[in-house]
Design a protein around this motif. Structure first.
Motif, PDB file in Angstrom:
ATOM      1  N   PRO A   1      47.574  36.127  39.759  1.00  0.00           N
ATOM      2  CA  PRO A   1      48.633  35.131  39.883  1.00  0.00           C
ATOM      3  C   PRO A   1      49.864  35.551  39.084  1.00  0.00           C
ATOM      4  CG  PRO A   1      46.530  34.046  39.579  1.00  0.00           C
ATOM      5  CD  PRO A   1      46.283  35.517  39.396  1.00  0.00           C
ATOM      6  N   GLY A   2      51.008  35.481  39.717  1.00  0.00           N
ATOM      7  CA  GLY A   2      52.247  35.883  39.067  1.00  0.00           C
ATOM      8  C   GLY A   2      52.628  37.324  39.283  1.00  0.00           C
ATOM      9  N   SER A   3      51.698  38.126  39.828  1.00  0.00           N
ATOM     10  CA  SER A   3      51.986  39.534  40.072  1.00  0.00           C
ATOM     11  C   SER A   3      52.629  39.718  41.441  1.00  0.00           C
ATOM     12  CB  SER A   3      50.705  40.366  40.001  1.00  0.00           C
ATOM     13  OG  SER A   3      50.107  40.268  38.729  1.00  0.00           O
ATOM     14  N   THR A   4      53.381  40.785  41.588  1.00  0.00           N
ATOM     15  CA  THR A   4      54.001  41.100  42.865  1.00  0.00           C
ATOM     16  C   THR A   4      53.248  42.174  43.629  1.00  0.00           C
ATOM     17  OG1 THR A   4      55.446  42.720  41.792  1.00  0.00           O
ATOM     18  CG2 THR A   4      56.280  40.453  42.016  1.00  0.00           C
TER      19      THR A   4
ATOM     20  N   GLY B   1      33.652  36.041  41.840  1.00  0.00           N
ATOM     21  CA  GLY B   1      32.738  35.394  40.930  1.00  0.00           C
ATOM     22  C   GLY B   1      33.476  34.432  40.023  1.00  0.00           C
ATOM     23  N   SER B   2      33.047  34.344  38.772  1.00  0.00           N
ATOM     24  CA  SER B   2      33.731  33.510  37.798  1.00  0.00           C
ATOM     25  C   SER B   2      35.089  34.117  37.477  1.00  0.00           C
ATOM     26  CB  SER B   2      32.875  33.388  36.534  1.00  0.00           C
ATOM     27  OG  SER B   2      32.590  34.679  36.011  1.00  0.00           O
ATOM     28  N   GLU B   3      35.838  33.459  36.634  1.00  0.00           N
ATOM     29  CA  GLU B   3      37.194  33.921  36.322  1.00  0.00           C
ATOM     30  C   GLU B   3      37.185  35.368  35.846  1.00  0.00           C
ATOM     31  OE1 GLU B   3      40.909  32.888  33.296  1.00  0.00           O
ATOM     32  OE2 GLU B   3      39.326  31.411  33.659  1.00  0.00           O
ATOM     33  N   GLY B   4      37.915  36.224  36.553  1.00  0.00           N
ATOM     34  CA  GLY B   4      38.021  37.621  36.157  1.00  0.00           C
ATOM     35  C   GLY B   4      36.839  38.486  36.525  1.00  0.00           C
TER      36      GLY B   4
ATOM     37  N   GLY C   1      22.770  52.427  45.263  1.00  0.00           N
ATOM     38  CA  GLY C   1      23.358  51.376  46.088  1.00  0.00           C
ATOM     39  C   GLY C   1      23.439  50.054  45.369  1.00  0.00           C
ATOM     40  N   ASP C   2      23.035  48.981  46.037  1.00  0.00           N
ATOM     41  CA  ASP C   2      22.981  47.647  45.444  1.00  0.00           C
ATOM     42  C   ASP C   2      24.364  47.090  45.106  1.00  0.00           C
ATOM     43  OD1 ASP C   2      20.195  47.829  45.633  1.00  0.00           O
ATOM     44  OD2 ASP C   2      19.959  48.463  43.568  1.00  0.00           O
ATOM     45  N   LEU C   3      24.502  46.556  43.879  1.00  0.00           N
ATOM     46  CA  LEU C   3      25.648  45.720  43.544  1.00  0.00           C
ATOM     47  C   LEU C   3      26.124  45.992  42.129  1.00  0.00           C
ATOM     48  CD1 LEU C   3      27.012  43.271  45.117  1.00  0.00           C
ATOM     49  CD2 LEU C   3      25.661  41.796  43.627  1.00  0.00           C
ATOM     50  N   ASP C   4      27.452  46.140  41.986  1.00  0.00           N
ATOM     51  CA  ASP C   4      28.099  46.229  40.676  1.00  0.00           C
ATOM     52  C   ASP C   4      28.848  44.936  40.382  1.00  0.00           C
ATOM     53  OD1 ASP C   4      27.355  48.831  40.037  1.00  0.00           O
ATOM     54  OD2 ASP C   4      29.178  49.723  40.852  1.00  0.00           O
ATOM     55  N   ALA C   5      28.887  44.555  39.117  1.00  0.00           N
ATOM     56  CA  ALA C   5      29.806  43.514  38.654  1.00  0.00           C
ATOM     57  C   ALA C   5      30.966  44.203  37.958  1.00  0.00           C
ATOM     58  CB  ALA C   5      29.099  42.558  37.703  1.00  0.00           C
ATOM     59  N   VAL C   6      32.177  43.849  38.352  1.00  0.00           N
ATOM     60  CA  VAL C   6      33.377  44.391  37.716  1.00  0.00           C
ATOM     61  C   VAL C   6      34.157  43.225  37.124  1.00  0.00           C
ATOM     62  CG1 VAL C   6      33.506  46.406  39.213  1.00  0.00           C
ATOM     63  CG2 VAL C   6      34.703  44.312  39.869  1.00  0.00           C
ATOM     64  N   LYS C   7      35.015  43.516  36.140  1.00  0.00           N
ATOM     65  CA  LYS C   7      35.774  42.428  35.521  1.00  0.00           C
ATOM     66  C   LYS C   7      37.182  42.881  35.180  1.00  0.00           C
ATOM     67  CE  LYS C   7      34.194  43.290  30.742  1.00  0.00           C
ATOM     68  NZ  LYS C   7      33.498  42.687  29.583  1.00  0.00           N
ATOM     69  N   LEU C   8      38.037  41.884  35.044  1.00  0.00           N
ATOM     70  CA  LEU C   8      39.423  42.073  34.649  1.00  0.00           C
ATOM     71  C   LEU C   8      39.525  41.826  33.152  1.00  0.00           C
ATOM     72  CD1 LEU C   8      42.414  42.461  35.534  1.00  0.00           C
ATOM     73  CD2 LEU C   8      42.490  39.974  35.885  1.00  0.00           C
ATOM     74  N   THR C   9      39.970  42.815  32.392  1.00  0.00           N
ATOM     75  CA  THR C   9      40.059  42.690  30.944  1.00  0.00           C
ATOM     76  C   THR C   9      41.315  41.933  30.542  1.00  0.00           C
ATOM     77  OG1 THR C   9      41.322  44.714  30.568  1.00  0.00           O
ATOM     78  CG2 THR C   9      38.914  44.926  30.762  1.00  0.00           C
ATOM     79  N   PRO C  10      41.356  41.405  29.312  1.00  0.00           N
ATOM     80  CA  PRO C  10      42.580  40.748  28.833  1.00  0.00           C
ATOM     81  C   PRO C  10      43.782  41.683  28.828  1.00  0.00           C
ATOM     82  CG  PRO C  10      40.713  40.189  27.432  1.00  0.00           C
ATOM     83  CD  PRO C  10      40.243  41.264  28.354  1.00  0.00           C
ATOM     84  N   GLU C  11      43.536  42.975  28.746  1.00  0.00           N
ATOM     85  CA  GLU C  11      44.628  43.953  28.756  1.00  0.00           C
ATOM     86  C   GLU C  11      45.149  44.227  30.164  1.00  0.00           C
ATOM     87  OE1 GLU C  11      42.409  43.780  25.332  1.00  0.00           O
ATOM     88  OE2 GLU C  11      41.610  44.572  27.246  1.00  0.00           O
ATOM     89  N   GLY C  12      44.478  43.652  31.180  1.00  0.00           N
ATOM     90  CA  GLY C  12      44.949  43.808  32.541  1.00  0.00           C
ATOM     91  C   GLY C  12      44.430  45.042  33.241  1.00  0.00           C
ATOM     92  N   THR C  13      43.225  45.479  32.910  1.00  0.00           N
ATOM     93  CA  THR C  13      42.608  46.605  33.603  1.00  0.00           C
ATOM     94  C   THR C  13      41.302  46.143  34.241  1.00  0.00           C
ATOM     95  OG1 THR C  13      41.451  47.321  31.597  1.00  0.00           O
ATOM     96  CG2 THR C  13      43.621  48.290  32.041  1.00  0.00           C
TER      97      THR C  13
ATOM     98  N   TRP D   1      45.031  48.656  40.519  1.00  0.00           N
ATOM     99  CA  TRP D   1      43.892  49.331  41.132  1.00  0.00           C
ATOM    100  C   TRP D   1      43.123  50.154  40.107  1.00  0.00           C
ATOM    101  CZ3 TRP D   1      42.537  48.563  46.197  1.00  0.00           C
ATOM    102  CH2 TRP D   1      43.490  47.954  47.017  1.00  0.00           C
ATOM    103  N   ALA D   2      41.832  50.281  40.351  1.00  0.00           N
ATOM    104  CA  ALA D   2      40.976  51.181  39.583  1.00  0.00           C
ATOM    105  C   ALA D   2      40.124  51.971  40.564  1.00  0.00           C
ATOM    106  CB  ALA D   2      40.091  50.407  38.617  1.00  0.00           C
ATOM    107  N   SER D   3      39.803  53.196  40.228  1.00  0.00           N
ATOM    108  CA  SER D   3      39.068  54.068  41.143  1.00  0.00           C
ATOM    109  C   SER D   3      37.764  54.555  40.524  1.00  0.00           C
ATOM    110  CB  SER D   3      39.924  55.289  41.525  1.00  0.00           C
ATOM    111  OG  SER D   3      41.102  54.899  42.179  1.00  0.00           O
TER     112      SER D   3
END
Length: 471
Positions: free
Chosen positions: A132-135, A158-161, A188-200, A139-141
């Motif tokens: 929100p607020g971004s234009t 999922g939950s926030e971030g 295979g299967d499933l990864d959980a990824v998250k958005l850090t407070p630093e924006g990565t 991305w991460a690879s």
């Protein structure tokens, strides 16, 4: 891709209404498996086999004999990632916004939204998030399984971030493993990824925590719940690594289980709460004493919170128990009541033939709809819970029978994604019309978020991402 015949999911006594794998001591041997290749068989997966999924939005024995408890029944309030969801979403309020043009999201293969209205994007080995607020998205690879060479399939919020990313791994010829340290468990299967407070965007962890109480077979020789350092494997018997390719996912958007995620795999449906899982359930059918469990591309949430599951051949409807540890439990049946067990529509074709379901939804008026990759749109009426068939009525008026996805919205509409003919809408009065303000010919995914103000329908096509509002 190859569908397998498995005796009770790799272990167990054959029971005609089985939905989850049993805790039996009789594993399937090599002579008890047979492979069946559908017309579109192939590996590695194609768009129809999991790499670019069309929709994001499947027991026997003593599998459920333990009593329910309050353990694990409360979901994480925020997933450990910060404050609760804002009261109103921050995105543009126009009736139709092309996010590919306005925010530069490109043409991702899958899209998701978390509790804070972050829009997550999946494009091969890249994971993006539009905040929100971004234009434009960041991305991460090569995170997690992508960095190990596995092909991504779908992304789910999922939950926030937090978001969940599914991957493809080939089925094992023999899914039984001798040690929980076997490295194939982590494929295979499933990864959980998250958005850090630093924006990565970073990898949180590969999903490995099977929520099932510790037990043994009575002689102390086998722990049913080994240390949580394996990927998704059967929760009622860790030796069987059957759910290896995530093909679809859906987030519960409201109600008692809001925030939980269900993922459809090559074998069934796994339930996710935070970083814990229970695997699995599935509709099945039987032939010559062997069980057929198809690939699950269609998973939906009904108006009352029931889980709608449809695979290559069969479909079912289950009312989930609040206890995550009992998701795969079938005994007694009151633990997870089923409105439909394992059924098919004889009006489509015979049971051995593929129905190839790609969407399963319930509209506000209580009617159920199934969408097929090959056989068009069907209204399903429940004859009775235990029937091996229900009543199907084909809906006329669509320009093609090649469908990819469904979404039921709060205004009573059913949105219908097609392969080659764009997006269509059946309104509450059952009138069909083409949605003309969505570019693209093939709809890859429909994702409905009623938490937006007004509600948001994410439409992902071969031309990019459009968001419709107010339905």
């Amino acid at each position: 891709m190859i569908r397998k015949l498995l005796g009770a999911c790799g272990a167990g006594v054959l029971v005609a209404a089985a939905w989850a794998c049993s805790d039996s001591t009789a594993p399937v041997g090599p002579g008890q498996e047979e492979e069946f290749a559908p017309p579109d068989a192939g590996a590695p997966p194609t768009e129809d086999a999991g790499t670019l999924p069309p929709d994001a939005g499947g027991s026997s024995g003593d599998a459920g004999t333990q009593e329910p408890s309050d353990a694990g029944t409360e979901p994480e309030p925020d997933g450990g990632n910060g404050p609760q969801q804002p009261a109103e979403d921050p995105w543009p309020k126009e009736a139709s916004v092309n996010y590919t043009q306005r925010f530069g999201v490109g043409q991702p293969q899958s899209v998701a939204v978390d509790d804070a209205f972050n829009v997550w994007l999946l494009a091969g080995n890249r994971i993006g998030v539009l905040r929100p607020g971004s234009t434009q998205p960041l991305w991460a690879s090569n995170l997690g399984q992508a960095g190990k060479g596995f092909s991504s399939t779908v992304i789910c919020g999922g939950s926030e971030g937090r978001a969940y990313v599914g991957y493809y791994a080939r089925e094992l010829d023999n899914p039984q493993r001798g040690s929980y340290q076997d490295s194939t468990f982590l494929e295979g299967d499933l990864d959980a990824v998250k958005l850090t407070p630093e924006g990565t965007v970073v990898l949180e962890e590969h999903i490995t925590r099977s929520f099932r109480r510790d037990r043994d077979k009575g002689d102390g020789s086998l722990s049913w719940n080994p240390p949580n350092n394996t990927g998704i494997r059967n929760s009622n018997d860790w030796r069987y690594d059957e759910d290896r390719a995530v093909l679809s996912c859906v987030k519960v958007m409201r109600g008692r289980d809001k925030g939980e995620v269900y993922v459809g795999t090559n074998h069934g449906v796994t339930r996710i709460r935070g970083l814990d899982y229970n695997s699995h359930r599935h509709p099945v059918w039987w032939e010559n004493g062997s069980q057929r469990a198809g690939y699950t591309y269609a998973v939906g949430i009904a108006q009352d919170g029931d889980v709608l599951i449809a695979n290559d051949w069969t479909f079912g409807i289950v009312t989930p128990n609040p206890d995550l540890g009992l998701w795969d439990a079938m005994n007694p049946k009151t633990l997870n009541p089923m409105k439909v067990e394992s059924s098919h529509l004889p009006e489509v074709n015979s049971l051995p033939e593929f129905d190839n379901w790609r969407g399963f939804q319930q509209t506000k008026d209580g009617r159920y709809y199934l969408a097929s990759k090959d056989h068009g749109l069907w209204e399903m009426s429940i004859i009775s819970r235990g029937n091996p068939w229900q009543k199907g009525t084909r809906l006329q008026g669509l320009p093609t029978q090649a469908l990819t996805s469904l979404a039921a919205t709060d205004d009573g509409s059913l949105f219908i994604g097609t392969a080659g003919s764009g997006l269509w809408r059946m309104d509450a009065d059952k009138n069909l019309s083409r949605v003309v303000n969505v570019p693209g010919r093939t709809v890859k995914q429909l994702l409905y978020d009623p938490n937006g103000t007004p509600a948001m329908l994410y439409v992902l096509t071969d031309a990019g991402l459009t968001v419709l509002r107010g339905h």
